[in-house]
Motif scaffolding. Structure first.
Motif, PDB file in Angstrom:
ATOM      1  N   VAL A 273     -20.112  31.965  10.221  1.00  0.00           N
ATOM      2  CA  VAL A 273     -21.099  32.885  10.994  1.00  0.00           C
ATOM      3  C   VAL A 273     -21.332  32.577  12.386  1.00  0.00           C
ATOM      4  N   SER A 274     -20.906  31.311  12.937  1.00  0.00           N
ATOM      5  CA  SER A 274     -20.783  31.283  14.362  1.00  0.00           C
ATOM      6  C   SER A 274     -19.893  31.971  15.097  1.00  0.00           C
ATOM      7  N   MET A 275     -18.741  32.154  14.428  1.00  0.00           N
ATOM      8  CA  MET A 275     -17.576  33.062  15.130  1.00  0.00           C
ATOM      9  C   MET A 275     -18.136  34.368  14.956  1.00  0.00           C
ATOM     10  N   ALA A 276     -18.790  34.798  13.872  1.00  0.00           N
ATOM     11  CA  ALA A 276     -19.323  36.110  13.808  1.00  0.00           C
ATOM     12  C   ALA A 276     -20.149  36.336  15.028  1.00  0.00           C
ATOM     13  N   LEU A 277     -21.294  35.438  15.321  1.00  0.00           N
ATOM     14  CA  LEU A 277     -22.142  35.695  16.242  1.00  0.00           C
ATOM     15  C   LEU A 277     -21.404  35.933  17.782  1.00  0.00           C
ATOM     16  N   LEU A 278     -20.171  35.079  18.169  1.00  0.00           N
ATOM     17  CA  LEU A 278     -19.617  35.209  19.312  1.00  0.00           C
ATOM     18  C   LEU A 278     -18.800  36.427  19.402  1.00  0.00           C
ATOM     19  N   ALA A 279     -18.452  36.819  18.027  1.00  0.00           N
ATOM     20  CA  ALA A 279     -17.463  38.112  18.223  1.00  0.00           C
ATOM     21  C   ALA A 279     -18.533  39.414  18.411  1.00  0.00           C
ATOM     22  N   PHE A 280     -19.738  39.199  17.897  1.00  0.00           N
ATOM     23  CA  PHE A 280     -20.639  40.400  17.928  1.00  0.00           C
ATOM     24  C   PHE A 280     -20.864  40.673  19.476  1.00  0.00           C
ATOM     25  N   GLY A 281     -21.108  39.366  20.347  1.00  0.00           N
ATOM     26  CA  GLY A 281     -21.070  39.949  21.684  1.00  0.00           C
ATOM     27  C   GLY A 281     -20.128  40.818  22.157  1.00  0.00           C
ATOM     28  N   THR A 282     -18.729  40.430  21.801  1.00  0.00           N
ATOM     29  CA  THR A 282     -17.631  41.387  22.489  1.00  0.00           C
ATOM     30  C   THR A 282     -18.016  42.863  21.738  1.00  0.00           C
ATOM     31  N   GLY A 283     -18.276  43.034  20.865  1.00  0.00           N
ATOM     32  CA  GLY A 283     -18.746  44.452  20.375  1.00  0.00           C
ATOM     33  C   GLY A 283     -19.957  45.143  21.152  1.00  0.00           C
ATOM     34  N   ARG A 284     -20.954  44.173  21.239  1.00  0.00           N
ATOM     35  CA  ARG A 284     -22.012  44.592  21.822  1.00  0.00           C
ATOM     36  C   ARG A 284     -21.736  45.260  23.343  1.00  0.00           C
ATOM     37  N   ALA A 285     -20.925  44.318  24.134  1.00  0.00           N
ATOM     38  CA  ALA A 285     -20.447  44.607  25.513  1.00  0.00           C
ATOM     39  C   ALA A 285     -19.681  45.801  25.436  1.00  0.00           C
ATOM     40  N   ALA A 286     -18.715  46.083  24.661  1.00  0.00           N
ATOM     41  CA  ALA A 286     -18.131  47.488  24.459  1.00  0.00           C
ATOM     42  C   ALA A 286     -18.880  48.476  24.193  1.00  0.00           C
ATOM     43  N   TYR A 287     -19.827  48.380  23.528  1.00  0.00           N
ATOM     44  CA  TYR A 287     -20.908  49.673  23.043  1.00  0.00           C
ATOM     45  C   TYR A 287     -21.682  49.765  24.289  1.00  0.00           C
ATOM     46  N   GLU A 288     -22.266  48.714  24.804  1.00  0.00           N
ATOM     47  CA  GLU A 288     -23.050  49.054  25.999  1.00  0.00           C
ATOM     48  C   GLU A 288     -22.187  49.537  27.306  1.00  0.00           C
ATOM     49  N   GLY A 289     -21.293  49.099  27.513  1.00  0.00           N
ATOM     50  CA  GLY A 289     -20.579  49.746  28.489  1.00  0.00           C
ATOM     51  C   GLY A 289     -20.140  51.566  28.248  1.00  0.00           C
ATOM     52  N   ALA A 290     -19.826  51.550  26.854  1.00  0.00           N
ATOM     53  CA  ALA A 290     -19.330  52.944  26.713  1.00  0.00           C
ATOM     54  C   ALA A 290     -20.381  53.671  26.642  1.00  0.00           C
ATOM     55  N   LEU A 291     -21.845  53.336  26.204  1.00  0.00           N
ATOM     56  CA  LEU A 291     -22.963  54.344  26.287  1.00  0.00           C
ATOM     57  C   LEU A 291     -23.153  54.537  27.657  1.00  0.00           C
ATOM     58  N   SER A 292     -23.117  53.362  28.833  1.00  0.00           N
ATOM     59  CA  SER A 292     -23.380  53.705  29.928  1.00  0.00           C
ATOM     60  C   SER A 292     -22.135  54.685  30.575  1.00  0.00           C
ATOM     61  N   TYR A 293     -21.236  54.435  30.080  1.00  0.00           N
ATOM     62  CA  TYR A 293     -20.040  55.440  30.850  1.00  0.00           C
ATOM     63  C   TYR A 293     -20.396  56.773  30.518  1.00  0.00           C
ATOM     64  N   THR A 294     -20.294  57.026  29.138  1.00  0.00           N
ATOM     65  CA  THR A 294     -20.455  58.362  28.625  1.00  0.00           C
ATOM     66  C   THR A 294     -21.608  59.158  29.065  1.00  0.00           C
TER      67      THR A 294
END
Length: 421
Positions: A273-294
């Protein structure tokens, strides 16, 4: 990435103290961790850990900011956050750079283990100097993986997946333990750590019959491998060890054979679950970047975000991430709470969180590249309004690495299935 509140907080019970630390972490992650993580990503593995590397600057600043002692015991100035509130802070750090956030997560492990399981003398020797700042350069690694035993190290206590052997072994010689063998090149923070938790077999027959030692890495007989060149999470240094007749006092065995199965169960319930938390941050950064770009990139006479095909993909990213966040928050709070009270957490839930979240993060990062088009493949990143830059190709590589980190996903799914009841 550009908004003050990048997601709607659905839990209304969070304390003001926790919100303050969450917001501190958000600023630290965006303004400090993210740019350093990108610099490290572009370096060779050797450059990233060489004297003068920004990695050490980052760790020093993280200590000053309090992020290396988030979970310190109360007597050493711990923040007193609940496990749920702790998750909020760590999520922000992981969204800045998941590799560096992993370093922050791992740094106190040895000293937490010693505090929980070591003798009073060992606590004074190791835990106290770390938490009080007397030894600001100390940090940890957790050496579980053997060269010939990767994901199955975590499966040793699953009835249908029991494995034997072990590449690192210890035997008692008088009043000392003697360690021999090797650890694989995948040990996170192995190159920069001062101390290691080392899992090894005590009888030489089964991975299920072992112990966990604390090993100072400047000890005679310890040799480190070169830093590992790898696809993703390049801001997180990894390497291995060899042990040649490393002699340790008896008290350096923190977890003995009788307690080892319980300790490994707890480790598995917490690690996934700790790895899941850390990986989640990667997905969240990609989503926030894509949301801003689009939102500002114009195609076909209007911003990309106004096209239905883009909206559908953005909503899939959003909904999958929200589902992953809800699952992981619940499992993190439950399993760590169980550990704090001396009980066992759920391996099935932890494995589910890791598999679902890392798959989600990879999908979201892949979608971010599709939404940003050819620009997303550039090593110099995608420019956002206000001059910010995000790096979709780096995030995709990081997300891929999490699918095999601390257990390959398909094997973790089998382990989780073995614990269903």
């Amino acid at each position: 990435m550009t908004r003050r509140d990048p997601y709607t907080e659905l839990d209304l019970t969070i304390s003001e103290h926790a919100k303050e630390w969450r917001d501190r972490a958000r600023v630290f992650a965006r303004e400090y961790a993210a740019p350093i993580g990108h610099r490290l990503d572009r370096m060779t593995a050797a450059e990233a850990v060489a004297t003068g590397s920004p990695y050490f600057e980052f760790m020093a600043e993280a200590r000053k900011a309090g992020f290396l002692t988030l979970t310190a015991p109360a007597e050493f100035g711990g923040l007193g956050l609940t496990r749920f509130e702790e998750f909020l802070v760590l999520e922000e750090l992981a969204t800045g750079d998941a590799g560096l956030a992993t370093s922050l997560f791992i740094a106190p492990l040895v000293f937490q283990f010693v505090y929980n399981f070591g003798s009073p003398r060992l606590v004074d020797e190791l835990s106290r100097p770390y938490y009080t700042g007397e030894q600001p350069s100390w940090s940890s690694c957790f050496a579980i993986t053997d060269p010939n035993h990767g994901s199955d190290m975590m499966a040793a206590h699953t009835p249908s997946l029991t494995v034997g052997g072990g590449d690192t072994r210890a035997h008692l010689d008088g009043d000392e333990w003697v360690l021999n063998g090797t650890k694989a090149d995948w040990i996170s923070c192995a190159v920069t750590a001062s101390h290691a938790l080392v899992c090894c077999t005590l009888d030489g027959e089964s991975l299920a019959k072992g112990g966990i030692f604390v090993v100072p890495l400047d000890h005679e007989g310890v040799t480190r491998t070169a830093p590992l060149e790898k696809l993703g999470l390049r801001a997180l240094n990894q390497g291995g060890f060899s042990f040649t007749d490393v002699r340790l006092p008896k008290e350096y065995l923190l977890i003995g054979e009788n307690a080892y199965p319980i300790a490994m169960h707890a480790t598995h319930a917490l690690a996934s679950v700790s790895m899941a938390l850390l990986a989640f941050g990667t997905g969240r950064a990609a989503y926030e970047g894509a949301l801003s770009y689009t939102g500002h990139r114009v195609q076909g006479g209007k911003p990309l975000r106004e096209h239905q095909s883009v909206q559908l993909r953005l909503f899939r990213m959003f909904s999958r991430l929200e589902a992953a966040r809800a699952l992981n928050r619940a499992v993190y709070a439950h399993n760590y709470g169980q550990a704090d009270s001396g009980d066992l957490g759920s391996i099935a839930h932890s494995a589910a969180g890791k598999v679902f979240t890392t798959d989600t993060a990879f999908e979201v990062c892949d979608l971010a590249i599709q939404l940003c088009g050819a620009r997303a493949t550039r090593l110099d990143g995608v420019e956002l309004p206000g001059g910010e830059v995000f790096y979709p190709e780096k995030l995709l590589r990081d997300a891929k690495s999490f699918k095999v980190a601390d257990g390959e996903n398909d094997l973790l799914a089998l382990i989780g299935a073995a614990h269903l009841r």
